[in-house]
Design a protein around this motif. Sequence first.
Motif, short mmCIF file in Angstrom:
data_model
loop_
_atom_site.label_atom_id
_atom_site.label_comp_id
_atom_site.label_asym_id
_atom_site.label_seq_id
_atom_site.Cartn_x
_atom_site.Cartn_y
_atom_site.Cartn_z
N MET A 1 0.84 -1.18 0.00
CA MET A 1 0.00 0.00 0.00
C MET A 1 0.89 1.25 0.00
O MET A 1 1.89 1.31 0.69
CB MET A 1 -0.90 -0.04 1.23
N ASP A 2 0.52 2.23 -0.78
CA ASP A 2 1.26 3.48 -0.82
C ASP A 2 0.73 4.42 0.25
O ASP A 2 -0.48 4.54 0.45
CB ASP A 2 1.11 4.15 -2.20
N TYR A 3 1.66 5.10 0.91
CA TYR A 3 1.29 6.02 1.98
C TYR A 3 1.69 7.44 1.62
O TYR A 3 2.70 7.66 0.97
CB TYR A 3 1.97 5.62 3.29
N ASN A 4 0.90 8.38 2.09
CA ASN A 4 1.20 9.79 1.96
C ASN A 4 2.24 10.13 3.01
O ASN A 4 2.09 9.75 4.17
CB ASN A 4 -0.10 10.58 2.19
N PRO A 5 3.31 10.86 2.65
CA PRO A 5 4.32 11.20 3.66
C PRO A 5 3.78 12.07 4.79
O PRO A 5 4.39 12.14 5.86
CB PRO A 5 5.39 11.94 2.86
N ASP A 6 2.64 12.71 4.59
CA ASP A 6 2.06 13.56 5.62
C ASP A 6 0.90 12.88 6.36
O ASP A 6 0.19 13.52 7.13
CB ASP A 6 1.57 14.87 5.00
N ALA A 7 0.73 11.58 6.13
CA ALA A 7 -0.38 10.84 6.73
C ALA A 7 -0.21 10.71 8.24
O ALA A 7 0.89 10.83 8.78
CB ALA A 7 -0.49 9.46 6.09
N LYS A 8 -1.29 10.45 8.88
CA LYS A 8 -1.32 10.16 10.31
C LYS A 8 -1.64 8.68 10.50
O LYS A 8 -2.18 8.03 9.60
CB LYS A 8 -2.40 11.01 11.02
N ILE A 9 -1.35 8.17 11.67
CA ILE A 9 -1.67 6.78 11.98
C ILE A 9 -3.17 6.67 12.22
O ILE A 9 -3.75 7.46 12.98
CB ILE A 9 -0.90 6.31 13.23
N VAL A 10 -3.81 5.71 11.57
CA VAL A 10 -5.24 5.47 11.72
C VAL A 10 -5.39 4.22 12.58
O VAL A 10 -5.06 3.11 12.15
CB VAL A 10 -5.94 5.28 10.35
N ARG A 11 -5.87 4.41 13.79
CA ARG A 11 -5.93 3.31 14.77
C ARG A 11 -6.85 2.17 14.35
O ARG A 11 -6.58 1.02 14.67
CB ARG A 11 -6.38 3.84 16.13
N ASP A 12 -7.94 2.46 13.65
CA ASP A 12 -8.87 1.39 13.29
C ASP A 12 -8.70 0.91 11.84
O ASP A 12 -9.59 0.28 11.29
CB ASP A 12 -10.32 1.82 13.56
N ALA A 13 -7.55 1.19 11.25
CA ALA A 13 -7.27 0.73 9.89
C ALA A 13 -6.95 -0.76 9.90
O ALA A 13 -6.55 -1.31 10.93
CB ALA A 13 -6.09 1.51 9.32
N GLU B 1 -4.44 -2.19 8.49
CA GLU B 1 -3.00 -2.36 8.64
C GLU B 1 -2.59 -1.99 10.06
O GLU B 1 -3.05 -0.99 10.60
CB GLU B 1 -2.22 -1.47 7.67
N PRO B 2 -1.70 -2.77 10.67
CA PRO B 2 -1.25 -2.43 12.02
C PRO B 2 -0.45 -1.12 12.01
O PRO B 2 0.12 -0.75 10.99
CB PRO B 2 -0.39 -3.61 12.44
N PRO B 3 -0.40 -0.43 13.14
CA PRO B 3 0.31 0.85 13.19
C PRO B 3 1.77 0.79 12.74
O PRO B 3 2.25 1.72 12.09
CB PRO B 3 0.21 1.25 14.67
N TYR B 4 2.48 -0.30 13.05
CA TYR B 4 3.89 -0.35 12.63
C TYR B 4 4.01 -0.36 11.10
O TYR B 4 4.95 0.23 10.55
CB TYR B 4 4.63 -1.54 13.27
N GLU B 5 3.08 -1.03 10.40
CA GLU B 5 3.11 -1.03 8.94
C GLU B 5 2.77 0.36 8.40
O GLU B 5 3.36 0.80 7.41
CB GLU B 5 2.12 -2.05 8.38
N GLN B 6 1.81 1.03 9.02
CA GLN B 6 1.46 2.38 8.59
C GLN B 6 2.66 3.31 8.75
O GLN B 6 2.99 4.08 7.83
CB GLN B 6 0.29 2.91 9.40
N LEU B 7 3.33 3.24 9.92
CA LEU B 7 4.47 4.11 10.15
C LEU B 7 5.60 3.79 9.17
O LEU B 7 6.22 4.70 8.62
CB LEU B 7 4.97 3.99 11.60
#
Length: 94
Positions: free
Chosen positions: A1-13, A15-21
């Motif tokens: 999944m591609d992430y925006n460099p300015d994104a925030k962590i979404v707790r109920d997503a 993907e687990p938070p470590y993958e989001q970060l």
Amino acid sequence: MDYNPDAKIVRDAPEPPYEQLAGILRARVARGDWAVRRPIPSESRLCDEYELSRPTVRRSIASLVNDGVLFVVPQRGTYVAEQAGEGESAKQNL
């Protein structure tokens, strides 16, 4: 999944938070927020910025180190690795 460099962590997503970060940090490296062979913010600062625990931040960093995006210098910090196509070769940085 591609992430925006300015994104925030979404707790109920899904993907687990470590993958989001990890995705956010990868996007920030790609955008050029930190120069090659220069440090990224400390674990403590990343914990504060993204409101995550230190083990979660460490897991994200470990994932990016494993992928060759970052490298760690003990007692010094975590640095941006040279990416493929940036210079003569994508060598292990140390």
